[in-house]
Design an enzyme around this catalytic site. Structure first.
Site, PDB file in Angstrom:
ATOM      1  N   GLY A  74      51.805  -0.535  27.843  1.00 32.66           N
ATOM      2  CA  GLY A  74      50.612   0.195  27.396  1.00 32.66           C
ATOM      3  C   GLY A  74      49.832   0.846  28.519  1.00 32.66           C
ATOM      4  N   TYR A 110      44.406  11.979  20.888  1.00 31.27           N
ATOM      5  CA  TYR A 110      45.657  12.746  21.022  1.00 31.27           C
ATOM      6  C   TYR A 110      45.866  13.696  19.837  1.00 31.27           C
ATOM      7  CZ  TYR A 110      50.575  13.706  22.125  1.00 31.27           C
ATOM      8  OH  TYR A 110      51.762  14.328  22.445  1.00 31.27           O
ATOM      9  N   ASP A 170      58.547  11.870  26.566  1.00 30.60           N
ATOM     10  CA  ASP A 170      58.762  10.494  27.015  1.00 30.60           C
ATOM     11  C   ASP A 170      60.178  10.028  26.694  1.00 30.60           C
ATOM     12  OD1 ASP A 170      56.077  10.834  27.453  1.00 30.60           O
ATOM     13  OD2 ASP A 170      55.433   9.467  25.875  1.00 30.60           O
ATOM     14  N   ASP A 194      54.039  19.449  25.786  1.00 28.77           N
ATOM     15  CA  ASP A 194      55.309  19.302  25.044  1.00 28.77           C
ATOM     16  C   ASP A 194      55.141  19.551  23.554  1.00 28.77           C
ATOM     17  OD1 ASP A 194      53.981  16.843  24.631  1.00 28.77           O
ATOM     18  OD2 ASP A 194      55.769  15.605  25.001  1.00 28.77           O
ATOM     19  N   GLY A 253      50.670   3.692  30.063  1.00 27.23           N
ATOM     20  CA  GLY A 253      50.916   5.123  30.174  1.00 27.23           C
ATOM     21  C   GLY A 253      52.209   5.461  30.887  1.00 27.23           C
ATOM     22  N   SER A 300      55.131   4.916  29.373  1.00 19.18           N
ATOM     23  CA  SER A 300      56.097   5.041  28.269  1.00 19.18           C
ATOM     24  C   SER A 300      56.896   3.777  28.017  1.00 19.18           C
ATOM     25  CB  SER A 300      57.038   6.236  28.500  1.00 19.18           C
ATOM     26  OG  SER A 300      56.302   7.418  28.498  1.00 19.18           O
ATOM     27  N   SER A 301      56.199   2.645  28.005  1.00 18.54           N
ATOM     28  CA  SER A 301      56.884   1.402  27.656  1.00 18.54           C
ATOM     29  C   SER A 301      57.402   1.467  26.218  1.00 18.54           C
ATOM     30  CB  SER A 301      55.957   0.199  27.841  1.00 18.54           C
ATOM     31  OG  SER A 301      54.746   0.374  27.133  1.00 18.54           O
TER      32      SER A 301
HETATM   33  C1  GLA Z   1      52.166  11.108  25.522  1.00 18.02           C
HETATM   34  C2  GLA Z   1      53.107  11.702  24.490  1.00 18.02           C
HETATM   35  C3  GLA Z   1      53.947  12.817  25.134  1.00 18.02           C
HETATM   36  C4  GLA Z   1      53.077  13.834  25.855  1.00 18.02           C
HETATM   37  C5  GLA Z   1      52.089  13.130  26.773  1.00 18.02           C
HETATM   38  C6  GLA Z   1      51.100  14.076  27.390  1.00 18.02           C
HETATM   39  O1  GLA Z   1      52.884  10.439  26.521  1.00 18.02           O
HETATM   40  O2  GLA Z   1      53.958  10.717  23.955  1.00 18.02           O
HETATM   41  O3  GLA Z   1      54.741  13.437  24.143  1.00 18.02           O
HETATM   42  O4  GLA Z   1      52.421  14.660  24.947  1.00 18.02           O
HETATM   43  O5  GLA Z   1      51.356  12.115  26.093  1.00 18.02           O
HETATM   44  O6  GLA Z   1      51.754  14.990  28.204  1.00 18.02           O
END
Ligand code: GLA
Length: 341
Positions: free
Chosen positions: A104, A199, A150, A23, A106, A108-109
């Site tokens: 936390g 990241y 997310d 993304d 993964g 997207s909390s």
């Molecule tokens: C996290 C970031 C997203 C995306 C993912 C990996 O969730 O917030 O924007 O980059 O990692 O796909």
């Protein structure tokens, strides 16, 4: 909806079926909004924001004209502050946060918290506007140059559908999840905050690749051969091949091609492990255990990696046990104020 002054907003977490670390270079992703999410209940009044959480310690307290979100303690309050600093509400808010999401892990909390809170504060706009505001809030709160997946999945979710999102045009196309498949999320138990992970390093490598060959979204294997640095070339190869896998998986879901679903998810995981180097031995082991089970069509790490969760597509009602916490999730509608259509 406001009943007697009380506002209640809900936003889902997300799990990504395929298309990770694409993304932030305008690539393709295929997440679902899930039926686990965050509810914020309270009242709009005053010039102060004050939120307490059932799952996090301390209260998030700040003025409506908060400057830098990163100065706020406790840390979860920074996501709240990020939203306040982007939405610029005319009134404050006093309320509570409850979530059915593992925090936390993964799923997207943080995006669910941001999106629910922006709605609770009275943000008005379409799901894309909401997602963009909350993406900026996340970036300011965490210092991580995250993409929009997310927040957009949380804001624009469609029941029983994955979302094929083009992160260049920001077009969202719902892709039906076949009735005979279920989405299972398995928690590795490994926790690494995005900010302390690699990241930003990976995003920089992608930018370095784009400086040499132009947008990765339209780069070809021939273009990639011109990238001098071998690590940067591998990072870029992940992104370019992953973009192709997103459309291939969307097509395989439409046609019910189990073999293709399996191969694409496994190839995506391998690419994230070998080329993008965001997997862990625990995630690799979970994917291997899952894909060895009858009834599992495919499995891969989901989200940023460095721990967090694995996602599997499984035959409906197939018994799945790999000795780790798991959730059977359904694709849910996106964030909304309670009572709103
Ligand atoms: C996290 C970031 C997203 C995306 C993912 C990996 O969730 O917030 O924007 O980059 O990692 O796909």
């Amino acid at each position: 909806m406001r009943v007697g002054g009380t506002v209640r907003a809900w936003a889902p977490g997300r799990v990504n079926l395929i298309g990770d670390h694409t993304d932030h270079t305008g690539g393709l992703v295929l997440p679902i909004a899930i039926d686990l999410g965050t509810t914020i209940t309270g009242e709009r009044a005053g010039r102060t924001v004050q939120l307490t959480s059932a799952s996090e310690p301390g209260a998030a307290v700040m003025p409506v004209d908060i400057g830098d979100p990163m100065t706020v303690e406790p840390r979860w309050g920074r996501y709240v502050a990020g939203v306040v600093s982007e939405v610029h509400p005319s009134t404050g808010f006093t309320g509570t946060v409850e979530t059915t999401l593992p925090v936390g892990a993964g799923l997207s909390s943080s995006a669910a918290l941001e999106v629910a809170f922006a709605l609770a504060l009275g943000f008005e706009g379409d799901p894309l506007d909401l997602a963009q505001v909350c993406q900026r809030a996340e970036q300011r709160a965490s210092g991580v140059p995250c993409g929009i997946m997310d927040q957009l999945a949380s804001a624009a979710g469609v029941q029983d559908h994955a979302l094929r999102i083009d992160c260049t045009t920001l077009a969202v196309d719902p892709v039906p999840i076949p009735d005979d498949l279920e989405v299972v999320v398995v928690d590795s138990g490994e926790r690494r905050a995005l900010a302390t992970s690699a990241y930003a390093d990976r995003a920089e490598a992608c930018q370095a690749a784009q400086a040499e060959v132009g947008p990765l979204r339209s780069a070809t294997p021939h273009d990639l051969a011109q990238i001098g640095d071998t690590t940067v070339r591998r990072r870029a190869r992940h992104v370019v091949t992953e973009n192709e896998r997103v459309d291939a998986l969307a097509e395989a879901l439409r046609t019910g091609d189990r073999r293709a679903v399996h191969d694409l998810m496994v190839d995506s995981h391998s690419s994230l492990r070998a080329d993008f180097e965001v997997s862990t031995p625990r995630l690799d082991a979970l994917v291997a255990s899952l894909t060895a089970l009858d009834g599992v069509v495919g499995a891969r790490l989901t989200g940023a990696g460095f721990g967090g969760c694995v996602v599997a597509l499984v035959e409906r009602d197939a018994p799945i046990d790999v000795g780790a916490p798991q959730w059977r999730v359904r694709a849910s509608r996106g964030a909304h104020l309670e009572g709103a259509p």
